[in-house]
Structures are given as structure tokens and as C-alpha cells.
Write an enzyme that holds these catalytic residues in place. Sequence first.
Site, PDB file in Angstrom:
ATOM      1  CE1 TYR A 130      49.617  -8.037  59.789  1.00  0.00           C
ATOM      2  CE2 TYR A 130      47.631  -7.458  58.606  1.00  0.00           C
ATOM      3  CZ  TYR A 130      48.350  -8.347  59.352  1.00  0.00           C
ATOM      4  OH  TYR A 130      47.809  -9.564  59.668  1.00  0.00           O
ATOM      5  CG  HIS A 131      49.269   1.372  59.194  1.00  0.00           C
ATOM      6  ND1 HIS A 131      48.118   0.684  58.903  1.00  0.00           N
ATOM      7  CD2 HIS A 131      48.881   2.497  59.851  1.00  0.00           C
ATOM      8  CE1 HIS A 131      47.077   1.374  59.348  1.00  0.00           C
ATOM      9  NE2 HIS A 131      47.507   2.478  59.940  1.00  0.00           N
ATOM     10  CB  ALA A 132      53.687   2.520  63.021  1.00  0.00           C
TER      11      ALA A 132
END
Length: 139
Positions: free
Chosen positions: A55-57
Site C-alpha cells: 500500500y505505497h509507492a
Amino acid sequence: MQKELMGINTLQLITFPLYDVKSSFLVVFEGGINIPFQVQRLFIVKSQEKSKRGYHAHKECSQLLIALNGECLITCDDGNERKEFLLNKPSEGLLIPPTIWAEQDYSFDAILLVLTDKFYNENDYMRDYNDFLTFRGVI
């Protein structure tokens, strides 16, 4: 200067050499050869139950994800398009370039090896999906 925004079509599955003998196998990973960057950091995520992570970039960091055991469904997103990849063999890895959102769905026995081209930097993370979409210019 802003980093070039990568699209979903820049994701790459990499197959690593696998040497199989009757009782074992050997998989070879070589930085700058079959890993398209010099490795600065590596870590392992071990799941003891079905779980979801990621759940990230990243703004600048590339990651290479390899399932050493079990399986991991990786969902990647460039703000316009989503694509899923199932990792379930240690001879195959998913190269995720910077500016791509990623989520991982682990089987109960998954072990995921992650190699990166940058050292850990909290400021490189985009952990809020709406902030990611703003960064990408989608909203």
C-alpha cells in the site's frame, strides 16, 4: 526536477537462471546483470498467515520482488491502470519502477525477498493513495 512518471507498461517480470538437480535447485541473482541495478538494500517479508502489505509507492526507488516460498499476488497501479502479477517461484521476480503503487496479498506461508536500488528513506514513500494520485497528476 521531478522524476519521470512510470506507466504500468514499465513493469517487468524477470526470469533468473535456475539450476535444477534431483535433490535441490540453485537460483542465481547478480546485481547489474540479471538484476537491472546495483542492490543497495534487501529485506525479507515472511507471512505466518494470509495477509496484505505494501500500500505505497516510491518517488525514486526501484524494487525487485521475488517469492522465495508460497505465493504473493502483487497489484500495481499507475493511477490510470491496474495490473496483477502472481509470484510463486524463486526463479521469477517483478521489477517495480519508481512512481508505481503496489499492494501485496500473501499466502499463509509466503516469504518475499525484496531488493532495492536505494537505501531506506521515509521521504521517498507515498503511503496515502490520494497523495499518490495527486503526485501522478490524476487528481
